[in-house]
Design a protein around this motif. Structure first.
Motif, PDB file in Angstrom:
ATOM      1  N   GLU A  51     -30.659 -65.653   3.573  1.00 42.80           N
ATOM      2  CA  GLU A  51     -29.440 -65.165   3.837  1.00 42.80           C
ATOM      3  C   GLU A  51     -29.251 -66.386   2.412  1.00 42.80           C
ATOM      4  O   GLU A  51     -29.145 -67.236   1.967  1.00 42.80           O
ATOM      5  N   ARG A  52     -28.443 -65.442   2.177  1.00 42.14           N
ATOM      6  CA  ARG A  52     -27.233 -65.222   0.558  1.00 42.14           C
ATOM      7  C   ARG A  52     -26.409 -65.998   0.442  1.00 42.14           C
ATOM      8  O   ARG A  52     -24.772 -65.256  -0.173  1.00 42.14           O
ATOM      9  N   ASP A  53     -25.743 -67.606   0.963  1.00 41.10           N
ATOM     10  CA  ASP A  53     -24.560 -67.289   1.786  1.00 41.10           C
ATOM     11  C   ASP A  53     -22.981 -68.212  -0.117  1.00 41.10           C
ATOM     12  O   ASP A  53     -22.299 -67.659   0.398  1.00 41.10           O
ATOM     13  N   GLY A  54     -23.724 -68.123  -1.324  1.00 43.16           N
ATOM     14  CA  GLY A  54     -23.290 -68.135  -1.678  1.00 43.16           C
ATOM     15  C   GLY A  54     -22.802 -66.874  -2.341  1.00 43.16           C
ATOM     16  O   GLY A  54     -21.597 -67.124  -2.672  1.00 43.16           O
ATOM     17  N   LEU A  55     -22.599 -65.911  -1.988  1.00 43.48           N
ATOM     18  CA  LEU A  55     -22.770 -65.271  -2.270  1.00 43.48           C
ATOM     19  C   LEU A  55     -22.018 -63.927  -1.423  1.00 43.48           C
ATOM     20  O   LEU A  55     -21.671 -63.032  -1.446  1.00 43.48           O
ATOM     21  N   ILE A  56     -21.669 -64.351  -0.128  1.00 43.86           N
ATOM     22  CA  ILE A  56     -21.061 -64.000   1.247  1.00 43.86           C
ATOM     23  C   ILE A  56     -19.555 -63.468  -0.280  1.00 43.86           C
ATOM     24  O   ILE A  56     -18.699 -64.836  -0.100  1.00 43.86           O
ATOM     25  N   LYS A  57     -19.106 -63.096   0.060  1.00 46.04           N
ATOM     26  CA  LYS A  57     -17.381 -61.739   0.251  1.00 46.04           C
ATOM     27  C   LYS A  57     -17.124 -62.004   1.225  1.00 46.04           C
ATOM     28  O   LYS A  57     -16.565 -60.691   1.789  1.00 46.04           O
ATOM     29  N   ALA A  58     -16.383 -62.781   1.979  1.00 42.92           N
ATOM     30  CA  ALA A  58     -15.518 -62.667   3.408  1.00 42.92           C
ATOM     31  C   ALA A  58     -14.391 -61.767   3.357  1.00 42.92           C
ATOM     32  O   ALA A  58     -14.702 -61.362   4.148  1.00 42.92           O
ATOM     33  N   ASP A  59     -13.875 -61.910   2.376  1.00 41.93           N
ATOM     34  CA  ASP A  59     -12.547 -60.858   2.019  1.00 41.93           C
ATOM     35  C   ASP A  59     -13.015 -59.768   2.512  1.00 41.93           C
ATOM     36  O   ASP A  59     -12.534 -58.710   3.245  1.00 41.93           O
ATOM     37  N   LYS A  60     -14.193 -59.084   1.635  1.00 36.12           N
ATOM     38  CA  LYS A  60     -14.210 -57.333   1.433  1.00 36.12           C
ATOM     39  C   LYS A  60     -15.458 -57.338   3.414  1.00 36.12           C
ATOM     40  O   LYS A  60     -15.055 -56.717   3.672  1.00 36.12           O
ATOM     41  N   VAL A  61     -15.638 -58.569   3.938  1.00 39.63           N
ATOM     42  CA  VAL A  61     -16.687 -58.355   5.125  1.00 39.63           C
ATOM     43  C   VAL A  61     -16.277 -58.412   6.015  1.00 39.63           C
ATOM     44  O   VAL A  61     -15.542 -57.420   7.021  1.00 39.63           O
ATOM     45  N   ASN A  62     -15.040 -59.127   5.985  1.00 41.05           N
ATOM     46  CA  ASN A  62     -12.868 -58.823   7.387  1.00 41.05           C
ATOM     47  C   ASN A  62     -12.897 -57.448   7.090  1.00 41.05           C
ATOM     48  O   ASN A  62     -12.403 -56.807   7.916  1.00 41.05           O
ATOM     49  N   GLU A  63     -12.491 -56.876   5.723  1.00 44.17           N
ATOM     50  CA  GLU A  63     -12.286 -55.725   5.434  1.00 44.17           C
ATOM     51  C   GLU A  63     -12.478 -54.880   5.891  1.00 44.17           C
ATOM     52  O   GLU A  63     -12.811 -53.136   7.017  1.00 44.17           O
ATOM     53  N   ASP A  64     -14.411 -54.264   6.181  1.00 40.42           N
ATOM     54  CA  ASP A  64     -15.399 -53.399   6.397  1.00 40.42           C
ATOM     55  C   ASP A  64     -15.382 -53.814   8.057  1.00 40.42           C
ATOM     56  O   ASP A  64     -15.595 -52.771   8.200  1.00 40.42           O
ATOM     57  N   PHE A  65     -15.924 -55.291   8.557  1.00 34.18           N
ATOM     58  CA  PHE A  65     -16.028 -54.944   9.501  1.00 34.18           C
ATOM     59  C   PHE A  65     -14.559 -55.982  10.856  1.00 34.18           C
ATOM     60  O   PHE A  65     -15.344 -57.187  10.793  1.00 34.18           O
ATOM     61  N   PRO A  66     -13.093 -55.462  10.785  1.00 35.42           N
ATOM     62  CA  PRO A  66     -12.861 -56.464  11.270  1.00 35.42           C
ATOM     63  C   PRO A  66     -12.906 -57.180  12.378  1.00 35.42           C
ATOM     64  O   PRO A  66     -12.329 -58.258  12.340  1.00 35.42           O
ATOM     65  N   ASP A  67     -13.858 -56.783  13.178  1.00 41.20           N
ATOM     66  CA  ASP A  67     -13.949 -57.753  14.707  1.00 41.20           C
ATOM     67  C   ASP A  67     -14.932 -58.073  13.847  1.00 41.20           C
ATOM     68  O   ASP A  67     -15.596 -57.190  13.651  1.00 41.20           O
ATOM     69  N   VAL A  68     -15.021 -59.250  14.311  1.00 36.39           N
ATOM     70  CA  VAL A  68     -16.706 -60.216  14.459  1.00 36.39           C
ATOM     71  C   VAL A  68     -17.454 -60.073  14.853  1.00 36.39           C
ATOM     72  O   VAL A  68     -19.528 -59.571  14.628  1.00 36.39           O
ATOM     73  N   ASP A  69     -17.844 -58.935  16.426  1.00 39.70           N
ATOM     74  CA  ASP A  69     -18.122 -57.972  17.201  1.00 39.70           C
ATOM     75  C   ASP A  69     -19.601 -57.515  16.297  1.00 39.70           C
ATOM     76  O   ASP A  69     -20.406 -56.661  16.748  1.00 39.70           O
ATOM     77  N   ASP A  70     -18.606 -56.591  15.258  1.00 39.96           N
ATOM     78  CA  ASP A  70     -18.578 -55.595  14.257  1.00 39.96           C
ATOM     79  C   ASP A  70     -20.475 -56.092  13.504  1.00 39.96           C
ATOM     80  O   ASP A  70     -21.712 -55.700  12.957  1.00 39.96           O
ATOM     81  N   VAL A  71     -20.311 -57.427  13.280  1.00 40.59           N
ATOM     82  CA  VAL A  71     -20.335 -58.223  12.132  1.00 40.59           C
ATOM     83  C   VAL A  71     -22.155 -57.972  13.252  1.00 40.59           C
ATOM     84  O   VAL A  71     -23.620 -58.398  12.742  1.00 40.59           O
ATOM     85  N   LEU A  72     -21.463 -58.918  14.455  1.00 39.43           N
ATOM     86  CA  LEU A  72     -22.975 -59.367  15.237  1.00 39.43           C
ATOM     87  C   LEU A  72     -23.088 -57.917  15.645  1.00 39.43           C
ATOM     88  O   LEU A  72     -25.131 -58.511  16.351  1.00 39.43           O
ATOM     89  N   ARG A  73     -22.582 -56.622  16.031  1.00 39.78           N
ATOM     90  CA  ARG A  73     -23.914 -55.953  16.430  1.00 39.78           C
ATOM     91  C   ARG A  73     -24.656 -55.120  14.826  1.00 39.78           C
ATOM     92  O   ARG A  73     -26.234 -54.771  15.004  1.00 39.78           O
ATOM     93  N   VAL A  74     -24.293 -55.411  13.843  1.00 39.15           N
ATOM     94  CA  VAL A  74     -25.115 -54.727  12.815  1.00 39.15           C
ATOM     95  C   VAL A  74     -26.751 -56.276  13.009  1.00 39.15           C
ATOM     96  O   VAL A  74     -27.737 -56.250  12.520  1.00 39.15           O
ATOM     97  N   PHE A  75     -26.254 -57.385  12.802  1.00 37.05           N
ATOM     98  CA  PHE A  75     -27.293 -58.656  12.849  1.00 37.05           C
ATOM     99  C   PHE A  75     -28.589 -58.407  14.211  1.00 37.05           C
ATOM    100  O   PHE A  75     -29.398 -58.385  14.448  1.00 37.05           O
ATOM    101  N   SER A  76     -27.641 -57.812  15.821  1.00 32.88           N
ATOM    102  CA  SER A  76     -28.638 -57.394  16.231  1.00 32.88           C
ATOM    103  C   SER A  76     -29.340 -56.536  15.770  1.00 32.88           C
ATOM    104  O   SER A  76     -31.316 -56.851  16.893  1.00 32.88           O
ATOM    105  N   ARG A  77     -29.018 -55.289  15.681  1.00 29.62           N
ATOM    106  CA  ARG A  77     -29.694 -55.046  14.876  1.00 29.62           C
ATOM    107  C   ARG A  77     -30.801 -54.791  14.554  1.00 29.62           C
ATOM    108  O   ARG A  77     -31.726 -53.991  14.384  1.00 29.62           O
TER     109      ARG A  77
END
Length: 140
Positions: A51-77
């Protein structure tokens, strides 16, 4: 604990999560702005996760996945793929049961100024999925 696990599986429809439409596309989209994934096998046969946390683009992640549950679904998968396919294949190849991963948290480029509420909530949620629902994979 068991009830929480069952609620998690029901909420994210874990039993059918590998059949979710656009699942692969969502994983690729998240990986662009939150670099992470499995990249090989350690000498002991365990999958290596980086996991490369120094390269996280949080604003873009929030734009593409507005709900944290959407991110959790991807990780769960991703964790379900690890359980159902990767560890099963490695266990078969090695002749022993592989249950753990080697995790590398690359903080290169990560600074305290990056640690805003958005980044913190994304990292915490992603790590929480593994800790709370797949603890048998964490190792020592």
């Amino acid at each position: 604990m068991w009830d929480n696990y069952q609620q998690f599986r029901e909420k994210f429809q874990i039993n059918t999560i590998m059949n979710v439409p656009n699942g692969d596309e969502n994983e690729k989209l998240l990986r662009v702005n939150y670099p992470h994934g499995y990249c090989g096998v350690a000498k002991n046969g365990h999958p290596i996760y980086i996991e490369r946390d120094g390269l996280i683009k949080a604003d873009k992640v929030n734009e593409d996945f507005p709900d944290v549950d959407d991110v959790l679904r991807v990780f769960s998968r991703s964790y379900e793929r690890l359980q159902r396919h990767i560890m099963l294949a490695l266990s078969h190849e090695r002749g022993v049961q592989i249950q753990n991963t080697v995790s590398i948290l690359d903080l290169n480029g990560f600074g305290i100024t990056m640690m805003n509420k958005k980044v913190y909530s994304i990292i915490k949620a992603a790590m929480g999925v593994m800790q709370d629902n797949y603890p048998e994979n964490l190792g020592k």
